[in-house]
Design an enzyme around this catalytic site. Sequence first.
Site, mmCIF file in Angstrom:
data_model
loop_
_atom_site.group_PDB
_atom_site.id
_atom_site.type_symbol
_atom_site.label_atom_id
_atom_site.label_comp_id
_atom_site.label_asym_id
_atom_site.label_seq_id
_atom_site.Cartn_x
_atom_site.Cartn_y
_atom_site.Cartn_z
ATOM 1 N N ALA A 60 0.836 -1.196 0.000
ATOM 2 C CA ALA A 60 0.000 0.000 0.000
ATOM 3 C C ALA A 60 0.873 1.248 0.000
ATOM 4 O O ALA A 60 2.025 1.207 0.435
ATOM 5 C CB ALA A 60 -0.886 -0.010 1.231
ATOM 6 N N GLY A 99 0.650 -5.248 0.864
ATOM 7 C CA GLY A 99 -0.465 -5.331 -0.082
ATOM 8 C C GLY A 99 -0.040 -5.983 -1.387
ATOM 9 O O GLY A 99 -0.869 -6.586 -2.080
ATOM 10 N N GLU A 102 -0.375 -9.475 -0.839
ATOM 11 C CA GLU A 102 -1.818 -9.795 -0.798
ATOM 12 C C GLU A 102 -2.384 -9.927 -2.213
ATOM 13 O O GLU A 102 -3.148 -10.850 -2.504
ATOM 14 C CB GLU A 102 -2.565 -8.737 0.029
ATOM 15 C CG GLU A 102 -2.414 -9.017 1.527
ATOM 16 C CD GLU A 102 -2.780 -7.854 2.423
ATOM 17 O OE1 GLU A 102 -2.604 -6.704 2.009
ATOM 18 O OE2 GLU A 102 -3.231 -8.114 3.555
ATOM 19 N N GLU A 122 3.969 -5.004 7.325
ATOM 20 C CA GLU A 122 3.022 -4.061 7.925
ATOM 21 C C GLU A 122 3.269 -3.840 9.413
ATOM 22 O O GLU A 122 3.118 -2.743 9.940
ATOM 23 C CB GLU A 122 1.582 -4.571 7.747
ATOM 24 C CG GLU A 122 1.025 -4.379 6.354
ATOM 25 C CD GLU A 122 1.384 -5.515 5.416
ATOM 26 O OE1 GLU A 122 2.314 -6.303 5.712
ATOM 27 O OE2 GLU A 122 0.729 -5.621 4.365
HETATM 28 C C1 LIG Z 1 -9.660 -2.376 5.524
HETATM 29 C C2 LIG Z 1 -8.565 -1.658 4.865
HETATM 30 C C3 LIG Z 1 -7.660 -2.578 4.116
HETATM 31 C C4 LIG Z 1 -6.369 -1.891 3.906
HETATM 32 C C5 LIG Z 1 -5.402 -2.927 3.442
HETATM 33 C C6 LIG Z 1 -4.000 -2.557 3.750
HETATM 34 C C7 LIG Z 1 -3.132 -3.545 3.063
HETATM 35 C C8 LIG Z 1 -1.829 -3.698 3.658
HETATM 36 O O1 LIG Z 1 -1.496 -4.813 3.906
HETATM 37 C C9 LIG Z 1 -1.037 -2.478 3.938
HETATM 38 C C10 LIG Z 1 0.291 -2.399 3.306
HETATM 39 O O2 LIG Z 1 0.616 -2.894 2.265
HETATM 40 S S1 LIG Z 1 1.294 -1.415 4.199
HETATM 41 C C11 LIG Z 1 2.757 -1.294 3.236
HETATM 42 C C12 LIG Z 1 3.597 -2.503 3.290
HETATM 43 N N1 LIG Z 1 4.810 -2.274 2.600
HETATM 44 C C13 LIG Z 1 5.884 -1.766 3.244
HETATM 45 O O3 LIG Z 1 5.872 -1.497 4.422
HETATM 46 C C14 LIG Z 1 7.098 -1.551 2.372
HETATM 47 C C15 LIG Z 1 7.779 -0.289 2.770
HETATM 48 N N2 LIG Z 1 8.900 -0.047 1.931
HETATM 49 C C16 LIG Z 1 10.095 -0.646 2.094
HETATM 50 O O4 LIG Z 1 10.270 -1.535 2.914
HETATM 51 C C17 LIG Z 1 11.212 -0.196 1.218
HETATM 52 O O5 LIG Z 1 10.892 1.108 0.781
HETATM 53 C C18 LIG Z 1 11.455 -1.083 -0.022
HETATM 54 C C19 LIG Z 1 12.031 -2.419 0.429
HETATM 55 C C20 LIG Z 1 10.167 -1.322 -0.771
HETATM 56 C C21 LIG Z 1 12.434 -0.389 -0.995
HETATM 57 O O6 LIG Z 1 13.602 -0.044 -0.301
HETATM 58 P P1 LIG Z 1 14.672 0.934 -1.000
HETATM 59 O O7 LIG Z 1 15.775 1.096 -0.019
HETATM 60 O O8 LIG Z 1 14.968 0.454 -2.351
HETATM 61 O O9 LIG Z 1 13.908 2.316 -1.219
HETATM 62 P P2 LIG Z 1 13.380 3.349 -0.146
HETATM 63 O O10 LIG Z 1 14.347 4.466 -0.038
HETATM 64 O O11 LIG Z 1 12.940 2.677 1.089
HETATM 65 O O12 LIG Z 1 12.061 3.862 -0.861
HETATM 66 C C22 LIG Z 1 12.114 4.612 -2.078
HETATM 67 C C23 LIG Z 1 11.042 5.674 -2.016
HETATM 68 O O13 LIG Z 1 9.746 5.073 -1.975
HETATM 69 C C24 LIG Z 1 9.022 5.484 -0.804
HETATM 70 N N3 LIG Z 1 8.237 4.317 -0.367
HETATM 71 C C25 LIG Z 1 8.696 3.071 -0.156
HETATM 72 N N4 LIG Z 1 7.686 2.251 0.187
HETATM 73 C C26 LIG Z 1 6.572 3.021 0.191
HETATM 74 C C27 LIG Z 1 5.203 2.738 0.438
HETATM 75 N N5 LIG Z 1 4.784 1.501 0.746
HETATM 76 N N6 LIG Z 1 4.337 3.758 0.374
HETATM 77 C C28 LIG Z 1 4.750 5.000 0.053
HETATM 78 N N7 LIG Z 1 6.028 5.317 -0.219
HETATM 79 C C29 LIG Z 1 6.913 4.335 -0.155
HETATM 80 C C30 LIG Z 1 10.103 5.906 0.175
HETATM 81 O O14 LIG Z 1 9.597 6.818 1.133
HETATM 82 C C31 LIG Z 1 11.123 6.547 -0.768
HETATM 83 O O15 LIG Z 1 10.640 7.809 -1.165
HETATM 84 P P3 LIG Z 1 11.319 9.139 -0.658
HETATM 85 O O16 LIG Z 1 11.056 9.159 0.825
HETATM 86 O O17 LIG Z 1 10.637 10.223 -1.388
HETATM 87 O O18 LIG Z 1 12.756 8.973 -0.966
#
Ligand SMILES: CCCCCCCC(=O)CC(=O)SCCNC(=O)CCNC(=O)[C@H](O)C(C)(C)COP(=O)(O)OP(=O)(O)OC[C@H]1O[C@@H](n2cnc3c(N)ncnc32)[C@H](O)[C@@H]1OP(=O)(O)O
Length: 721
Positions: A60, A99, A102, A122
């Site tokens: 998400a 998500g 999911e 999450e």
């Molecule tokens: C009844 C209602 C039902 C609702 C259902 C809800 C469903 C759910 O189950 C809810 C969810 O999905 S919650 C989200 C779960 N996913 C995460 O937590 C992944 C978070 N991201 C990471 O771990 C790393 O960014 C990752 C490993 C992906 C990549 O790492 P990197 O080191 O390559 O890159 P980063 O520097 O961390 O990220 C690059 C830019 O992307 C932004 N970002 C990353 N994940 C995001 C995300 N999930 N949402 C929004 N922005 C996100 C991150 O902030 C960064 O951007 P900048 O801050 O501008 O540099």
Amino acid sequence: MVDYSVDRNLAILGINNPPVNALSFHVREGLFNGIKQANADRRVEAIVITGKGKTYCSGADIREFSIPSAGKGLVTLGHRIEDSDKPVISAIHGNALGGGLEIALFSHYRVANKNAKIGFPEVLIGLLPGAEGTIRLPRVTGLAFAMDAIASGRRFDAQEAHKHGILDTICDGDVLQEAKAFSKKIIGQPLDQRRLSKTHVKDAADVDIKFEEALAQIKRKYRGLIAPILCLKSVRNSAKMSFDEAAAEEMRLFGELLTSSQSIGLRYSFFAERSAPKWKLPCGACADNTTPVDVKTTGVIGAGTMGSGIAVCLIRAGIPVILVEKNQKMLDQAIKTISRILTGSVKLNRMTEKQREHSLKLLKGASTLDELAGVDMVIEAVYENLELKREIFHQLDKICKSSTLLCSNTSTLDIDNIASATQRPDKVVGTHFFAPAYIMRLLENVYGTKTSPTTVATVMELGKRIGKICVLVKTCYAFVANRTNQPFGAEASFMVEEGALPQDVDTVLENFGMPMGPFKVSDLSGIDVGWRIRQEVAKALGLKLTLETRYRMGERITTLADRLYEMGRYGIKTGKGWYRYEPTNPRKPIPDPDVAKMIQKHCMDMGIERRNIPAQEVIERCLFSAINESFRVLEQRIAEKPEDIDVIWQYGFSFPRYGGGPMFYASQVGLKKVFEKICIFHEQFPYSSHWVPSDLLRKLASHSTEIPMDKWTQFISSSKL
Ligand SMILES: CCCCCCCC(=O)CC(=O)SCCNC(=O)CCNC(=O)[C@H](O)C(C)(C)COP(=O)(O)OP(=O)(O)OC[C@H]1O[C@@H](n2cnc3c(N)ncnc32)[C@H](O)[C@@H]1OP(=O)(O)O
Ligand SMILES: NC(=O)C1=CN([C@@H]2O[C@H](COP(=O)(O)OP(=O)(O)OC[C@H]3O[C@@H](n4cnc5c(N)ncnc54)[C@H](O)[C@@H]3O)[C@@H](O)[C@H]2O)C=CC1
């Protein structure tokens, strides 16, 4: 946001939302419409969901959790995928997280590249996988794996996912090609058993035992956190309720977590952590427009607590180190310590024996600075003594090649002053590690007036290479970490003087969420270190120190820590400090009646009447004094943004991530309330300048509405009161 294409009999839905293909509003809409379109398209026999660019889908869009929800929800989308009459294959490369996983579990089949990473992270932002993730995963993997994966949030690799049935197949090369080949095997096959909502949890009978086992483990591991417990409860429901009942309950629990203060704090921390390394200098140079130089070889000076720890960080990352120590005994000892630390890493499976051996080969001991002539970077970690550090920098300037960066691990001293002992102030910078340096993730890099952008970029990059979270701050006495922590520690000590015992204060702050109270931390880092710093300051100011005083230069002080020093109680290193330590368990603090006696005698001698100190007072005096100082640090532009201060507290002082940090905490309490309380403490404790209210805080608190954190610094130059 979702590219739709048809390749022979396959519809390809490509999620195209860089950088991480988060499931934002338009992606959900695109996938929903894509499934619908593909089902209506006569040419199409199967549908492949894939990710464009580096990844499949990272879940998400976390920012959307803080705004009113719009458009189709993930569950609605998921049901559309599962209900599809044509088989849906998720083709995973990069990440399938949250998500994203999911979506894959709503799909009928999952294929992945062998390098893919899978997981439900999450819980790390205080949530649970709320689009039926807690109900679907146990149906695939069984309860034990699902409980562990969901409550820990750990990412696992494709091989593990395959072993537990999450993936149908893994490939070496292009996952889209693999999905196309795979589709040939499954087109025309019945789909019902591939729809997880139609299946059952196979080991449902064992649910109570597995739940209790997992609960006991996570209560130990994640003290005070709510989300891991609710994750487990929701997985338990998957085995005890019908699919629909469990899903409804999961939605309810998700809603509860979404609005919990812990999740709000953790979501804030997620973005704060990512914003901190994005440094900017007043001249306009920043991370995006400055290229670091490559650091191939390093020197570390001083093989004490910090020097040894820093050397571990460097060699562990494959960077050669020449460790210079004037005292041969200390050097021998340090090399043994470093070897022992790496053995510990092998035992914890953090490195292999081969990697340990390789790392140790990168370490070379030396007794003179001359050995550092050819290195690219030197990190000095000798005693906290300005003259000594200036002398070393003066010598290094003459010895080292002209391009060598000269860094100091000083915890308080002015970088400009140290730099002025050299002819290369542009290459002098503070690299402030935290003890134990090989464990603590923070690296507070400190720029001086003349530090060049390239030097800054290089230490920020080096920090990242060795696995640190880097924050850049401007030089001033004690920088951001120790400067904002100083009133916190002072108030803790004042309260001990006024009536509490060290263990009382530590317990309150540990219950608040700090893993260790300030007196335990002080024992760990060494009471002699603080003592030496105070001696240095006194020397610089031409002061003669005495134990029999409560004020110095019009400022309230307490000499309790100096009394411990005089008693030879330097902390863990001497087996006695604010606590005592048994040789059989040298890291376990035990309250010591001798310390209580010393405190009582001190109070009697100084005429201090002791009283009961309530827990709320401990929290407010420690935190609000740190908050006030943090606002000053912001208004003086020592820190660029409030998030930097919070990241420093999280990774330097282990402030609980769910609490955000002192700045976030202030925003949650409300700046008006914080300001009013600070004014009351200022009246009550007029001899502590850390209670003089910050101008910036005054301006923000005087506003009729709460100013959001990202606007705080705009008020620095505003004349509005
Ligand atoms: C009844 C209602 C039902 C609702 C259902 C809800 C469903 C759910 O189950 C809810 C969810 O999905 S919650 C989200 C779960 N996913 C995460 O937590 C992944 C978070 N991201 C990471 O771990 C790393 O960014 C990752 C490993 C992906 C990549 O790492 P990197 O080191 O390559 O890159 P980063 O520097 O961390 O990220 C690059 C830019 O992307 C932004 N970002 C990353 N994940 C995001 C995300 N999930 N949402 C929004 N922005 C996100 C991150 O902030 C960064 O951007 P900048 O801050 O501008 O540099
Ligand atoms: N201990 C802590 O928790 C932290 C300390 N620091 C800072 O790190 C620096 C070092 O502190 P510690 O490691 O705790 O001190 P320490 O006392 O454990 O080690 C200092 C080492 O430097 C060596 N040394 C002194 N002069 C030298 C010279 N001219 N050439 C080579 N070696 C020399 C000493 O023999 C000693 O082994 C200080 O500036 C301190 O303020 C920074 C963060 C945390």
